[in-house]
Design a protein around this motif. Structure first.
Motif, PDB file in Angstrom:
ATOM      1  N   PRO A  12       0.805  -1.218   0.000  1.00 32.67           N
ATOM      2  CA  PRO A  12       0.000   0.000   0.000  1.00 32.67           C
ATOM      3  C   PRO A  12       0.843   1.275   0.000  1.00 32.67           C
ATOM      4  O   PRO A  12       0.905   2.009   0.973  1.00 32.67           O
ATOM      5  CB  PRO A  12      -0.812  -0.130   1.293  1.00 32.67           C
ATOM      6  N   VAL A  13       1.562   1.511  -1.104  1.00 29.66           N
ATOM      7  CA  VAL A  13       2.233   2.795  -1.298  1.00 29.66           C
ATOM      8  C   VAL A  13       1.209   3.736  -1.899  1.00 29.66           C
ATOM      9  O   VAL A  13       0.724   3.515  -2.997  1.00 29.66           O
ATOM     10  CB  VAL A  13       3.434   2.655  -2.264  1.00 29.66           C
ATOM     11  N   SER A  14       0.847   4.778  -1.168  1.00 31.76           N
ATOM     12  CA  SER A  14      -0.175   5.668  -1.697  1.00 31.76           C
ATOM     13  C   SER A  14       0.411   6.636  -2.701  1.00 31.76           C
ATOM     14  O   SER A  14      -0.281   7.147  -3.561  1.00 31.76           O
ATOM     15  CB  SER A  14      -0.852   6.444  -0.559  1.00 31.76           C
ATOM     16  N   ALA A  15       1.741   6.911  -2.612  1.00 34.68           N
ATOM     17  CA  ALA A  15       2.340   7.845  -3.547  1.00 34.68           C
ATOM     18  C   ALA A  15       3.837   7.594  -3.644  1.00 34.68           C
ATOM     19  O   ALA A  15       4.475   7.168  -2.680  1.00 34.68           O
ATOM     20  CB  ALA A  15       2.077   9.278  -3.094  1.00 34.68           C
ATOM     21  N   PHE A  16       4.365   7.873  -4.823  1.00 42.58           N
ATOM     22  CA  PHE A  16       5.797   7.748  -5.072  1.00 42.58           C
ATOM     23  C   PHE A  16       6.227   8.955  -5.902  1.00 42.58           C
ATOM     24  O   PHE A  16       5.612   9.277  -6.909  1.00 42.58           O
ATOM     25  CB  PHE A  16       6.080   6.449  -5.832  1.00 42.58           C
ATOM     26  N   HIS A  17       7.291   9.607  -5.466  1.00 47.71           N
ATOM     27  CA  HIS A  17       7.776  10.792  -6.167  1.00 47.71           C
ATOM     28  C   HIS A  17       9.285  10.708  -6.316  1.00 47.71           C
ATOM     29  O   HIS A  17       9.989  10.407  -5.350  1.00 47.71           O
ATOM     30  CB  HIS A  17       7.437  12.074  -5.394  1.00 47.71           C
ATOM     31  N   LYS A  18       9.773  10.990  -7.519  1.00 46.44           N
ATOM     32  CA  LYS A  18      11.206  11.147  -7.755  1.00 46.44           C
ATOM     33  C   LYS A  18      11.506  12.632  -7.747  1.00 46.44           C
ATOM     34  O   LYS A  18      10.968  13.383  -8.576  1.00 46.44           O
ATOM     35  CB  LYS A  18      11.590  10.504  -9.091  1.00 46.44           C
ATOM     36  N   LEU A  19      12.329  13.077  -6.792  1.00 49.84           N
ATOM     37  CA  LEU A  19      12.482  14.501  -6.516  1.00 49.84           C
ATOM     38  C   LEU A  19      13.950  14.896  -6.490  1.00 49.84           C
ATOM     39  O   LEU A  19      14.772  14.234  -5.839  1.00 49.84           O
ATOM     40  CB  LEU A  19      11.846  14.844  -5.161  1.00 49.84           C
ATOM     41  N   ALA A  20      14.290  15.977  -7.162  1.00 54.54           N
ATOM     42  CA  ALA A  20      15.654  16.488  -7.168  1.00 54.54           C
ATOM     43  C   ALA A  20      15.913  17.312  -5.912  1.00 54.54           C
ATOM     44  O   ALA A  20      15.056  18.072  -5.466  1.00 54.54           O
ATOM     45  CB  ALA A  20      15.887  17.348  -8.409  1.00 54.54           C
ATOM     46  N   TYR A  21      17.116  17.168  -5.352  1.00 50.23           N
ATOM     47  CA  TYR A  21      17.529  18.046  -4.255  1.00 50.23           C
ATOM     48  C   TYR A  21      18.696  18.939  -4.672  1.00 50.23           C
ATOM     49  O   TYR A  21      19.198  19.733  -3.886  1.00 50.23           O
ATOM     50  CB  TYR A  21      17.892  17.234  -3.008  1.00 50.23           C
ATOM     51  N   GLY A  22      19.153  18.791  -5.932  1.00 51.64           N
ATOM     52  CA  GLY A  22      20.238  19.614  -6.466  1.00 51.64           C
ATOM     53  C   GLY A  22      20.218  19.547  -7.979  1.00 51.64           C
ATOM     54  O   GLY A  22      19.424  18.819  -8.582  1.00 51.64           O
ATOM     55  N   PRO A  23      21.099  20.300  -8.642  1.00 53.16           N
ATOM     56  CA  PRO A  23      21.067  20.393 -10.109  1.00 53.16           C
ATOM     57  C   PRO A  23      21.679  19.207 -10.842  1.00 53.16           C
ATOM     58  O   PRO A  23      21.379  18.987 -12.020  1.00 53.16           O
ATOM     59  CB  PRO A  23      21.869  21.666 -10.391  1.00 53.16           C
ATOM     60  N   ASP A  24      22.548  18.436 -10.190  1.00 53.16           N
ATOM     61  CA  ASP A  24      23.189  17.305 -10.859  1.00 53.16           C
ATOM     62  C   ASP A  24      22.182  16.171 -11.053  1.00 53.16           C
ATOM     63  O   ASP A  24      21.316  15.954 -10.196  1.00 53.16           O
ATOM     64  CB  ASP A  24      24.376  16.813 -10.026  1.00 53.16           C
ATOM     65  N   PRO A  25      22.280  15.439 -12.173  1.00 52.45           N
ATOM     66  CA  PRO A  25      21.335  14.332 -12.407  1.00 52.45           C
ATOM     67  C   PRO A  25      21.330  13.275 -11.304  1.00 52.45           C
ATOM     68  O   PRO A  25      20.336  12.558 -11.139  1.00 52.45           O
ATOM     69  CB  PRO A  25      21.820  13.732 -13.728  1.00 52.45           C
ATOM     70  N   LEU A  26      22.416  13.157 -10.550  1.00 54.74           N
ATOM     71  CA  LEU A  26      22.485  12.168  -9.480  1.00 54.74           C
ATOM     72  C   LEU A  26      22.013  12.711  -8.137  1.00 54.74           C
ATOM     73  O   LEU A  26      21.973  11.973  -7.151  1.00 54.74           O
ATOM     74  CB  LEU A  26      23.920  11.642  -9.345  1.00 54.74           C
ATOM     75  N   GLN A  27      21.653  13.971  -8.092  1.00 57.42           N
ATOM     76  CA  GLN A  27      21.189  14.578  -6.841  1.00 57.42           C
ATOM     77  C   GLN A  27      19.660  14.494  -6.778  1.00 57.42           C
ATOM     78  O   GLN A  27      18.952  15.458  -7.051  1.00 57.42           O
ATOM     79  CB  GLN A  27      21.682  16.021  -6.730  1.00 57.42           C
ATOM     80  N   TYR A  28      19.180  13.315  -6.433  1.00 62.13           N
ATOM     81  CA  TYR A  28      17.743  13.101  -6.347  1.00 62.13           C
ATOM     82  C   TYR A  28      17.450  12.026  -5.311  1.00 62.13           C
ATOM     83  O   TYR A  28      18.334  11.307  -4.858  1.00 62.13           O
ATOM     84  CB  TYR A  28      17.148  12.709  -7.706  1.00 62.13           C
ATOM     85  N   GLY A  29      16.197  11.943  -4.953  1.00 65.05           N
ATOM     86  CA  GLY A  29      15.742  10.893  -4.061  1.00 65.05           C
ATOM     87  C   GLY A  29      14.384  10.399  -4.488  1.00 65.05           C
ATOM     88  O   GLY A  29      13.675  11.047  -5.273  1.00 65.05           O
ATOM     89  N   GLU A  30      14.029   9.249  -3.968  1.00 67.46           N
ATOM     90  CA  GLU A  30      12.698   8.680  -4.189  1.00 67.46           C
ATOM     91  C   GLU A  30      11.928   8.773  -2.880  1.00 67.46           C
ATOM     92  O   GLU A  30      12.364   8.216  -1.867  1.00 67.46           O
ATOM     93  CB  GLU A  30      12.809   7.219  -4.629  1.00 67.46           C
ATOM     94  N   LEU A  31      10.814   9.475  -2.917  1.00 62.28           N
ATOM     95  CA  LEU A  31       9.993   9.630  -1.714  1.00 62.28           C
ATOM     96  C   LEU A  31       8.777   8.712  -1.822  1.00 62.28           C
ATOM     97  O   LEU A  31       7.959   8.845  -2.732  1.00 62.28           O
ATOM     98  CB  LEU A  31       9.542  11.085  -1.559  1.00 62.28           C
ATOM     99  N   TYR A  32       8.687   7.775  -0.893  1.00 64.20           N
ATOM    100  CA  TYR A  32       7.564   6.834  -0.826  1.00 64.20           C
ATOM    101  C   TYR A  32       6.679   7.259   0.340  1.00 64.20           C
ATOM    102  O   TYR A  32       7.153   7.390   1.471  1.00 64.20           O
ATOM    103  CB  TYR A  32       8.063   5.411  -0.582  1.00 64.20           C
ATOM    104  N   LEU A  33       5.399   7.442   0.068  1.00 61.71           N
ATOM    105  CA  LEU A  33       4.465   7.876   1.105  1.00 61.71           C
ATOM    106  C   LEU A  33       3.448   6.778   1.393  1.00 61.71           C
ATOM    107  O   LEU A  33       2.911   6.162   0.468  1.00 61.71           O
ATOM    108  CB  LEU A  33       3.725   9.143   0.674  1.00 61.71           C
ATOM    109  N   PRO A  34       3.147   6.539   2.674  1.00 54.57           N
ATOM    110  CA  PRO A  34       2.128   5.547   3.020  1.00 54.57           C
ATOM    111  C   PRO A  34       0.727   6.111   2.835  1.00 54.57           C
ATOM    112  O   PRO A  34       0.546   7.307   2.570  1.00 54.57           O
ATOM    113  CB  PRO A  34       2.427   5.255   4.495  1.00 54.57           C
ATOM    114  N   GLU A  35      -0.242   5.245   2.995  1.00 50.90           N
ATOM    115  CA  GLU A  35      -1.628   5.703   2.982  1.00 50.90           C
ATOM    116  C   GLU A  35      -1.914   6.482   4.262  1.00 50.90           C
ATOM    117  O   GLU A  35      -1.213   6.332   5.268  1.00 50.90           O
ATOM    118  CB  GLU A  35      -2.575   4.518   2.832  1.00 50.90           C
ATOM    119  N   GLY A  36      -2.946   7.315   4.222  1.00 48.40           N
ATOM    120  CA  GLY A  36      -3.286   8.121   5.385  1.00 48.40           C
ATOM    121  C   GLY A  36      -3.001   9.591   5.128  1.00 48.40           C
ATOM    122  O   GLY A  36      -2.444   9.968   4.100  1.00 48.40           O
TER     123      GLY A  36
END
Length: 271
Positions: A12-36
């Motif tokens: 039950p992953v309610s949302a998934f986002h690939k988000l940059a934290y900097g300008p380089d292509p490798l400066q990113y994270g995957e944010l997984y959000l639960p339901e609720g």
């Protein structure tokens, strides 16, 4: 960079986002959000691989998908590594710091509880998780100091982590992986080891858990054992959990008893 919300077949992953934290292509994270409706406690996941670019954040995706089933948001980060332009000293450490502090920006939109953030790292990622906990102790003129006030963690967990860089250098772990990361030997640039090693930054001032397998042939158990002794002597609250017969990689198998034990420790740290 944001990938729209979607459901995963793994739970039950309610949302998934690939988000940059900097300008380089490798400066990113995957944010997984639960339901609720949130606000959600957060586990920041940091993958290992001796800081080298042969390994990436896919190592931790299974853990992220498992965490959301427990009502925890997972921030699985990528960073520039040895072999990447801008990786190694100081870029690798600065990236991990920036990814962590970026949670301040993400929190309002994604309803994250920044009073309950725990860093969990495997192998080299265990080093980075504990370093994040200690970076507030860096001198003001350190090249690893970031401009913003460091986000304070509620706790940190090392899964077979390389938490003492001086000892790891002496043991020549990963065929010189520490020297590759810091771009210098301990004898040539001892100040880099003092600024980048969690063992040198003690006390970290937050609860720490070390989980390590007795059959680990990549990062020996004695690294965690030695660190735990130093941390306790410095006044930190530390738990060392030794798993008899466990190897290096079972700790990041989301179906393993070792991971379920880790989830229990995460829950305790999150309160």
């Amino acid at each position: 960079m944001d990938v729209p919300s979607k459901r995963h077949k793994h739970g039950p992953v309610s949302a998934f986002h690939k988000l940059a934290y900097g300008p380089d292509p490798l400066q990113y994270g995957e944010l997984y959000l639960p339901e609720g409706s949130g606000p959600y406690p957060v586990v920041q996941l940091i993958h290992g691989g001796f800081w080298r670019n042969a390994y990436d954040l896919t190592l931790m995706q299974g853990l992220a998908k498992n965490l959301v089933q427990h009502g925890i948001a997972a921030w699985n980060i990528e960073y520039r590594r040895v072999g990447d332009p801008g990786g190694a000293w100081p870029g690798t450490l600065l990236d991990v710091a920036s990814a962590t502090d970026h949670l301040n920006t993400l929190a309002p939109t994604y309803k994250l509880d920044l009073q309950r953030v725990v860093a969990v790292g495997h192998s080299a990622g265990g080093h980075l998780a504990f370093w994040l906990a200690g970076r507030h102790r860096l001198s003001p003129n350190s090249p690893l100091r970031t401009a913003s006030t460091p986000l304070r963690l509620k706790g940190a967990i090392s899964q077979a982590g390389v938490v003492d860089l001086e000892q790891a250098w002496q043991l020549h772990l990963g065929q010189g992986a520490v020297q590759e990361l810091l771009q210098a030997s301990l004898t040539k640039k001892p100040e880099r080891y003092a600024e980048a090693s969690p063992a040198a930054l003690l006390p970290l001032g937050i609860p720490q858990v070390l989980i390590h397998g007795g059959a680990d042939d990549r990062v020996p158990l004695k690294i965690s054992q030695g660190y735990a002794q130093k941390a306790r002597a410095a006044g930190d609250h530390v738990r060392l959990i030794e798993l008899a017969g466990a190897d290096h990689f079972v700790l990041i198998d989301p179906t393993s008893d070792a991971w379920q034990l880790t989830v229990e420790e995460i829950m305790l740290l999150l309160g």
